[in-house]
Design a protein around this motif. Structure first.
Motif, PDB file in Angstrom:
ATOM      1  N   THR A   1      -4.083 -83.253 111.174  1.00 50.97           N
ATOM      2  CA  THR A   1      -4.260 -82.019 111.937  1.00 50.97           C
ATOM      3  C   THR A   1      -4.897 -82.296 113.293  1.00 50.97           C
ATOM      4  O   THR A   1      -5.704 -83.222 113.443  1.00 50.97           O
ATOM      5  N   ALA A   2      -4.533 -81.483 114.282  1.00 53.71           N
ATOM      6  CA  ALA A   2      -5.111 -81.625 115.622  1.00 53.71           C
ATOM      7  C   ALA A   2      -6.497 -81.004 115.696  1.00 53.71           C
ATOM      8  O   ALA A   2      -7.242 -81.246 116.658  1.00 53.71           O
ATOM      9  N   LEU A   3      -6.850 -80.207 114.680  1.00 55.12           N
ATOM     10  CA  LEU A   3      -8.174 -79.589 114.643  1.00 55.12           C
ATOM     11  C   LEU A   3      -9.222 -80.630 114.267  1.00 55.12           C
ATOM     12  O   LEU A   3      -9.014 -81.424 113.356  1.00 55.12           O
ATOM     13  N   ALA A   4     -10.333 -80.607 114.968  1.00 56.50           N
ATOM     14  CA  ALA A   4     -11.445 -81.486 114.621  1.00 56.50           C
ATOM     15  C   ALA A   4     -12.226 -80.855 113.474  1.00 56.50           C
ATOM     16  O   ALA A   4     -12.661 -79.707 113.577  1.00 56.50           O
ATOM     17  N   ILE A   5     -12.396 -81.594 112.379  1.00 58.40           N
ATOM     18  CA  ILE A   5     -13.078 -81.076 111.193  1.00 58.40           C
ATOM     19  C   ILE A   5     -14.243 -81.986 110.834  1.00 58.40           C
ATOM     20  O   ILE A   5     -14.086 -83.199 110.669  1.00 58.40           O
ATOM     21  N   LEU A   6     -15.426 -81.368 110.752  1.00 63.18           N
ATOM     22  CA  LEU A   6     -16.643 -82.083 110.375  1.00 63.18           C
ATOM     23  C   LEU A   6     -17.268 -81.374 109.188  1.00 63.18           C
ATOM     24  O   LEU A   6     -17.234 -80.143 109.113  1.00 63.18           O
ATOM     25  N   VAL A   7     -17.840 -82.134 108.267  1.00 66.31           N
ATOM     26  CA  VAL A   7     -18.528 -81.553 107.105  1.00 66.31           C
ATOM     27  C   VAL A   7     -19.958 -82.084 107.087  1.00 66.31           C
ATOM     28  O   VAL A   7     -20.184 -83.295 107.207  1.00 66.31           O
ATOM     29  N   PHE A   8     -20.925 -81.153 106.975  1.00 67.92           N
ATOM     30  CA  PHE A   8     -22.338 -81.516 106.952  1.00 67.92           C
ATOM     31  C   PHE A   8     -22.988 -81.029 105.662  1.00 67.92           C
ATOM     32  O   PHE A   8     -22.561 -80.029 105.084  1.00 67.92           O
TER      33      PHE A   8
ATOM     34  N   GLU B   1     -23.236 -77.221 101.636  1.00 63.82           N
ATOM     35  CA  GLU B   1     -22.509 -77.938 102.667  1.00 63.82           C
ATOM     36  C   GLU B   1     -21.856 -76.953 103.646  1.00 63.82           C
ATOM     37  O   GLU B   1     -21.640 -75.783 103.320  1.00 63.82           O
ATOM     38  N   TYR B   2     -21.545 -77.468 104.842  1.00 65.42           N
ATOM     39  CA  TYR B   2     -20.942 -76.633 105.879  1.00 65.42           C
ATOM     40  C   TYR B   2     -19.727 -77.339 106.472  1.00 65.42           C
ATOM     41  O   TYR B   2     -19.804 -78.514 106.836  1.00 65.42           O
ATOM     42  N   VAL B   3     -18.620 -76.603 106.555  1.00 61.14           N
ATOM     43  CA  VAL B   3     -17.409 -77.125 107.180  1.00 61.14           C
ATOM     44  C   VAL B   3     -17.345 -76.590 108.608  1.00 61.14           C
ATOM     45  O   VAL B   3     -17.416 -75.378 108.833  1.00 61.14           O
ATOM     46  N   VAL B   4     -17.250 -77.493 109.562  1.00 62.64           N
ATOM     47  CA  VAL B   4     -17.198 -77.134 110.978  1.00 62.64           C
ATOM     48  C   VAL B   4     -15.808 -77.465 111.511  1.00 62.64           C
ATOM     49  O   VAL B   4     -15.375 -78.624 111.431  1.00 62.64           O
ATOM     50  N   VAL B   5     -15.128 -76.469 112.041  1.00 64.53           N
ATOM     51  CA  VAL B   5     -13.784 -76.658 112.592  1.00 64.53           C
ATOM     52  C   VAL B   5     -13.823 -76.331 114.078  1.00 64.53           C
ATOM     53  O   VAL B   5     -14.266 -75.244 114.469  1.00 64.53           O
TER      54      VAL B   5
END
Length: 364
Positions: free
Chosen positions: A30-37, A111-115
């Motif tokens: 995916t072109a979306l940047a996805i970070l999980v904290f 946890e948190y998903v950051v898109v």
């Protein structure tokens, strides 16, 4: 375990593995940047697009976001989501001048998903649109002023019959409405473009008294009671006095406009925690529940409510919302058809004001 059960378990395992593989493929491509904290804001996962966000930092599990210039907005947004334990979406600027729409969603185990979605192109197009509207609105001022001026001069040129006077009055009403629309569009566009505005310490209690006094003649024409209740003596905020005056004038003016003759409009101001809350309550026509979610949208007007003849551009409340947001505040509304509406306008109190309020509470 018989052969049939073993086969079923193997099939379920294959399905689960296929689903996980598909999910992994989507995240990887995916072109979306996805970070999980995690709950302590430590990085758990970053997909390739997420890793490519950082030029001077290599994202690795267990690390926190770097305390470097350019990443403050994302760190603050993540902290805001963690403390509120809720989802949020905001636009932030990035180190390379790009603009990202950031969505943060809490999931399991804290946890948190950051898109992050790159919206730089849309922001640039929006800026071009706003600049065009600002230029067009500014250029329309001159012909509107000329039409208005000459419509008044015609009366001095010689006697007019009743039909001619009626035509002149229609022209003047139309130009007044057009002038209001142009001014509203220009003001809203300036807010959208984020033009620098002078901010200083403003006593909104004093401002509210001034605006209400200005609006008294309008209320008296409709035999309305415009009164105060529960007003704090001083309420200092950091803001632009002209913009705040416009927002409060729009709210009180709307209350007068959409309240029938003989109605009541009450204005109150109180401190709640670190906020000053201004309420404008009326006994007006009210807003249908189906219209409430859109009432702050641009050019939106309540239709088919029996009061379509009331003049308005549909921009007044949109301006109020922009001004509230630009001052770190908010505007909300509660309404019931046939009973009236209550608009709440909140602003953050400056720290000096908060300290004085705390001392009063201690001594009391």
């Amino acid at each position: 375990m018989n052969e049939t059960s073993l086969t079923l378990e193997m099939d379920e395992l294959h399905i689960t593995l296929d689903q996980e593989l598909q999910q992994a493929t989507v995240l990887e491509n995916t072109a979306l940047a996805i970070l999980v904290f995690d709950a302590q804001a430590n990085l758990i996962f970053a997909n390739p697009a997420g890793q490519n966000l950082f030029d001077d930092w290599e994202p690795k599990p267990g690390q926190k976001l770097p305390a470097k210039p350019g990443y403050e907005s994302l760190r603050q947004l993540l902290d805001k989501a963690r403390y509120s334990h809720g989802s949020l979406t905001e636009d932030i600027g990035w180190t390379d001048k790009r603009v990202f729409s950031v969505s943060i969603t809490p999931v399991q185990d804290g946890e948190y998903v950051v898109v992050l979605h790159d919206v730089s192109r849309f922001k640039e197009l929006e800026k071009i649109k706003n600049e065009f509207i600002a230029t067009a609105s500014h250029d329309l001022r001159t012909p509107i002023t000329s039409i208005t001026g000459f419509s008044y001069l015609i009366k001095r040129a010689g006697p007019l019959n009743d039909t001619q006077r009626n035509f002149i009055e229609r022209i003047q009403n139309a130009t007044a409405n057009m002038s209001e629309l142009v001014e509203n569009m220009l003001n809203l566009t300036k807010l959208d473009l984020g033009e620098e505005s002078r901010k200083e310490e403003v006593d909104v209690t004093h401002l509210l008294f001034e605006i209400t006094d200005e609006c008294q003649p309008q209320a008296e024409l409709k035999r309305q009671l415009l009164a105060f209740e529960n007003i704090e003596a001083k309420s200092k905020v950091f803001g632009n006095a002209i913009q705040l005056r416009q927002a409060l004038r729009n709210l009180i003016g709307n209350a007068i406009k959409y309240t029938p003759d003989g109605g009541v409009i009450t204005v109150s101001l109180e401190h709640q925690s670190n906020l000053v809350r201004i309420k404008i309550k009326d006994t007006g026509y009210g807003i249908p529940s189906s219209d409430l979610p859109h009432i702050f949208d641009r050019f939106y007007r309540v239709r088919n409510n029996g009061h379509d003849d009331i003049e308005g551009s549909g921009l007044g409340l949109a301006i109020v919302k922009c001004i509230a947001n630009g001052h770190g505040g908010a505007v909300t509304v509660e309404s019931e058809v046939g009973k009236g509406s209550c608009f709440s306008f909140t602003l953050p109190l400056i720290q000096q004001q908060l300290r004085r309020s705390s001392k009063r509470e201690i001594h009391s």
